[in-house]
Design an enzyme around this catalytic site. Structure first.
Site, short mmCIF file in Angstrom:
data_model
loop_
_atom_site.label_atom_id
_atom_site.label_comp_id
_atom_site.label_asym_id
_atom_site.label_seq_id
_atom_site.Cartn_x
_atom_site.Cartn_y
_atom_site.Cartn_z
N LYS A 1 50.66 13.71 75.35
CA LYS A 1 50.08 14.55 76.54
C LYS A 1 49.28 13.93 77.38
CE LYS A 1 50.81 18.52 73.37
NZ LYS A 1 50.44 19.43 72.11
N GLN B 1 45.17 20.56 68.85
CA GLN B 1 46.41 20.10 68.14
C GLN B 1 46.69 20.93 66.61
OE1 GLN B 1 48.98 18.49 69.87
NE2 GLN B 1 50.22 19.26 68.05
N ASP C 1 47.19 26.56 75.86
CA ASP C 1 48.11 26.76 74.97
C ASP C 1 48.64 28.26 74.74
OD1 ASP C 1 49.60 24.89 73.66
OD2 ASP C 1 47.93 24.44 71.96
#
Ligand code: NAP
Length: 298
Positions: free
Chosen positions: A54, A98, A121
């Protein structure tokens, strides 16, 4: 029949290129550099790989990448403090924590502490609610990537029968919401679904997100259907090595389907590309600019 192979890797590369163009436009036209902050708690090897990828792709697109690492035993309050600082930081337009988090942390509490407009997200309860009620939302990256691949192959999806196998908050449920928004007739299947094979055979669009290698075979698939395989499963080969496979038994499925995503190289590469695209969308909204055109189908 041998199915068309949907090349998610190439599609994702194209999307990253469009993201980079938009970043250059924001810098030149508005003096804004989009910034994405990724937070990793602990040392899970798979998470470390994701976070590294990422960060690298964020920089390649011309954005600023902020990486924060906390030890696995960090108190939850420390993570919440960090999220609060990132919420308040004007250089940060997207925040990703994460998952999974260590067991002593409450994932829902942490995710819902992220400012909804920076929740790239799309897991915050406000974004899930906005998606479910047809309002502008940050859309979870993996289902968004699946939708883009479907639209690219099929054009308008209206009226098609779609079966989504899996009902997780990160893939199955938002995928079903997105397909409903496209006016598909959507059925969500899960581990308790009866006669799942017959149900799948009714699907023009079949999305598999269960995490069980090779579960969906050619016999489950309607001839000509478009099959999107979200599963990522590491299995051992007869030679004692490991390889990645999806939830769909690729060899039997490709004989029946009209088109199918491979694993690897299908949905996987779309996820980070959509994360970058979501960060641009978040950046534009935070700065009161119109949503970027042609980036995502979200
Ligand atoms: P998850 O939270 O474990 O959910 C799995 C879902 O599948 C559950 O709803 C479960 O039903 C259902 N299920 C399990 N076994 C089944 C069976 N035999 N028949 C029908 N349904 C079954 O998993 P997830 O996070 O959604 O992830 C699913 C897969 O996608 C995993 O392989 C994951 O690695 C992969 N993934 C890939 C990406 C990507 O970037 N490509 C991103 C995220 C996830 P119940 O609810 O009844 O238990």
């Amino acid at each position: 029949m041998s199915a068309e192979i949907i090349d998610g890797k190439a599609f994702a590369a194209g999307l990253r290129g469009r993201v980079a163009e938009k970043v250059a436009e924001l810098k030149a036209g508005h003096g804004i550099t989009p910034g994405l902050a990724v937070v990793l708690v602990g040392e899970d090897p798979a998470s470390q790989v994701y976070v590294r990828n990422k960060g690298r792709q964020t920089l390649e697109a011309g954005m600023t990448s902020f990486e924060h690492r906390l030890p696995a035993d960090a108190p939850e309050a420390e993570l919440l403090d960090l999220v609060a600082r990132l919420n308040a930081d004007p250089a940060v337009h997207g925040i990703l924590v994460q998952l999974p988090l260590p067991g002593h942390m409450n994932e829902n509490l942490v995710i819902n502490a992220i400012a909804p407009e920076k929740d790239v997200d799309g897991f915050h309860v406000i974004n899930a609610g906005r998606l479910a009620t047809g309002q502008d939302a940050m859309v979870p990256c993996t289902p968004l990537g699946c939708l883009m691949l479907l639209r690219d192959r099929l054009g308008a999806l209206s009226g098609l029968n779609a079966v989504v196998i899996g009902r997780s908050n990160i893939v199955g449920k938002p995928m079903a919401q997105l397909l409903l928004r496209e006016s598909c007739t959507v059925t969500t299947a899960h581990s308790r679904t009866r006669d799942i094979a017959a149900l799948c055979r009714s699907a023009d669009i079949l999305v598999a997100a269960i995490g069980r290698p090779g579960t969906i075979t050619g016999e489950w698939i309607k001839p000509g259907a478009t099959v999107i395989d979200v599963g990522i499963n590491r299995v051992e080969t007869p030679e004692g090595k490991t390889k990645l496979v999806g939830d769909v038994d690729f060899e039997s499925a490709r004989e029946v389907a009209g088109a199918i995503t491979p694993v690897p190289g299908g949905v996987g590469p779309m996820t980070i590309a959509c994360l970058l695209a979501n960060t641009i969308t978040a950046c534009c909204r935070i700065h009161g600019l119109p949503d970027p055109e042609g980036l995502t189908a979200g």
